[in-house]
Design a protein around this motif. Structure first.
Motif, mmCIF file in Angstrom:
data_model
loop_
_atom_site.group_PDB
_atom_site.id
_atom_site.type_symbol
_atom_site.label_atom_id
_atom_site.label_comp_id
_atom_site.label_asym_id
_atom_site.label_seq_id
_atom_site.Cartn_x
_atom_site.Cartn_y
_atom_site.Cartn_z
ATOM 1 N N THR A 1 54.162 44.841 37.701
ATOM 2 C CA THR A 1 53.770 44.801 35.801
ATOM 3 C C THR A 1 52.481 43.602 35.924
ATOM 4 N N VAL A 2 52.319 44.581 34.597
ATOM 5 C CA VAL A 2 50.432 43.736 34.276
ATOM 6 C C VAL A 2 51.444 42.634 33.330
ATOM 7 N N LEU A 3 50.951 41.499 33.419
ATOM 8 C CA LEU A 3 51.474 40.768 32.185
ATOM 9 C C LEU A 3 49.944 40.491 31.212
ATOM 10 N N LEU B 1 43.455 40.314 36.105
ATOM 11 C CA LEU B 1 44.700 40.799 35.795
ATOM 12 C C LEU B 1 45.745 40.205 36.413
ATOM 13 N N PHE B 2 46.450 39.845 35.261
ATOM 14 C CA PHE B 2 48.166 39.222 35.803
ATOM 15 C C PHE B 2 48.974 39.581 36.033
ATOM 16 N N ARG B 3 49.302 40.065 37.411
ATOM 17 C CA ARG B 3 50.149 41.160 38.157
ATOM 18 C C ARG B 3 51.441 40.314 38.548
ATOM 19 N N TYR C 1 50.450 38.198 40.984
ATOM 20 C CA TYR C 1 48.940 37.670 41.288
ATOM 21 C C TYR C 1 47.716 37.735 40.527
ATOM 22 N N VAL C 2 47.276 36.546 40.510
ATOM 23 C CA VAL C 2 45.506 37.105 39.354
ATOM 24 C C VAL C 2 44.718 37.373 40.199
ATOM 25 N N GLU C 3 44.864 38.886 39.878
ATOM 26 C CA GLU C 3 43.142 38.950 40.432
ATOM 27 C C GLU C 3 41.954 39.654 39.874
ATOM 28 N N ASP C 4 40.651 39.145 39.945
ATOM 29 C CA ASP C 4 39.723 39.820 38.999
ATOM 30 C C ASP C 4 39.073 41.021 40.158
ATOM 31 N N ALA C 5 39.385 42.344 38.984
ATOM 32 C CA ALA C 5 38.972 43.777 39.377
ATOM 33 C C ALA C 5 37.596 43.888 40.084
ATOM 34 N N ALA C 6 36.836 43.315 38.851
ATOM 35 C CA ALA C 6 35.953 43.393 38.640
ATOM 36 C C ALA C 6 34.905 43.273 39.301
ATOM 37 N N ARG C 7 35.305 42.074 40.446
ATOM 38 C CA ARG C 7 34.256 41.166 41.564
ATOM 39 C C ARG C 7 35.547 41.531 43.008
#
Length: 243
Positions: free
Chosen positions: A75-77, A85-87, A98-104
C-alpha cells in the motif's frame, strides 16, 4: 498478503547532521530542547559501516523488484516527500515501510516496526520496536522521523532497543519533544514504568528502554490496562536520591 521476509536483521537508523548552512539553527534548537526537556540517554554504542547499509539496500531493492514485484503489492502511504514513494505492508503483526526513489531506481531506506519477544502477549499487541536503515543521500531529510510519526499516529507505542546509535538517539530525542517520552524496565516480560528520568545504574541496565507513547495512550490508560507497572519506580527514586 504474501509474507516477504527480509534477508537480514533490521538495525537502527542513522540520520546525519544537517547541511552547514542550517547547522547554526539546528544547534540553537538542540540547545533549547536540552534546556526544556530532561536528559534522556541510553547506551549509545552502535556503529554500522555506511557501505554495508548501501549494499543491503541495493540487494533488497533488487529482491523486492523481482519476478513477483513485492513492492507493487504494498500500500502506498501519503507522505510529504513528492520525490519518494512510501510503501507499506504488514506481515505477522510487523509493519514494513519501504521508501523508494522510483525516479532513480533505488531504495532510499526502510523502517520495520518489529514485535517484541521480550514482553507478554498483552503488551505485544500495542508495542513495537522500530528499526531503520537509510542510504546516506537520504539522511538528514526527516524521512525516518516521518515514518516513526506515522507509527505513533497509528496508535502504537514505540520501545527502543537495548542500544542505540548516535543518530537513532538524536531521532528519539527529537520525537520526545512532540510525543510523551519516558523510561521503562523490562522485568518478567512486563514493562515497569520508571518515569522521565532514571538513576545512572538503571540507565546502563540493558533492560532499561525508552518508550514513546502513541496517539491516544496516557499513562493512566496504560496502567489501567496492565501495559505498565509501577513497582520499579520506587527503586528508581531511591537510586536517584543516593546519586
Amino acid at each position: 498478503m504474501t509474507t516477504f521476509a527480509l534477508p537480514f536483521p533490521p538495525t537502527l537508523a542513522y540520520p546525519q547532521p544537517p547541511p552547514l548552512r542550517r547547522l547554526r539553527g539546528a544547534l540553537a534548537a538542540c540547545a533549547a530542547g536540552i534546556r526544556r526537556a530532561p536528559r534522556m540517554e541510553l547506551r549509545i554504542d552502535v556503529q554500522h559501516p555506511q557501505e554495508a547499509i548501501e549494499a543491503e539496500l541495493d540487494a533488497l531493492h533488487r529482491r523486492l523488484h523481482g519476478a513477483d514485484d513485492a513492492l507493487q503489492r504494498c500500500t502506498v502511504l501519503p507522505f510529504p516527500f513528492p520525490d519518494l514513494l512510501f510503501r507499506h505492508r504488514e506481515a505477522d503483526g510487523e509493519h514494513y515501510v519501504y521508501v523508494e526513489d522510483a525516479a532513480r531506481g533505488r531504495l532510499a531506506g526502510y523502517t520495520v516496526f518489529n514485535r517484541l519477544i521480550e514482553v507478554d502477549r498483552l503488551t505485544d499487541r500495542h508495542m513495537r520496536s522500530p528499526h531503520s536503515r537509510y542510504a546516506s543521500a537520504y539522511q538528514g531529510r526527516g524521512i525516518a522521523t516521518a515514518v516513526y510519526e506515522w507509527g505513533l499516529d497509528t496508535g502504537f507505542c514505540l520501545l527502543s532497543g537495548a542500544r542505540q546509535s548516535t543518530g537513532a538517539h538524536a531521532l528519539w530525542q527529537a520525537l520526545g519533544r512532540r510525543h510523551p517520552l519516558g523510561y521503562v524496565a523490562i522485568r518478567d516480560k512486563r514493562l515497569h514504568y520508571l518515569g522521565t528520568e532514571v538513576a545512572s545504574p538503571l540507565r546502563e541496565d540493558l533492560n532499561t528502554r525508552l518508550i514513546l507513547r502513541g496517539k491516544g495512550w496516557s499513562l493512566e490508560r496504560m496502567h489501567a490496562l496492565g501495559l505498565l507497572h509501577a513497582d520499579a519506580a520506587a527503586a528508581n527514586q531511591a537510586l536517584r536520591r543516593r546519586a
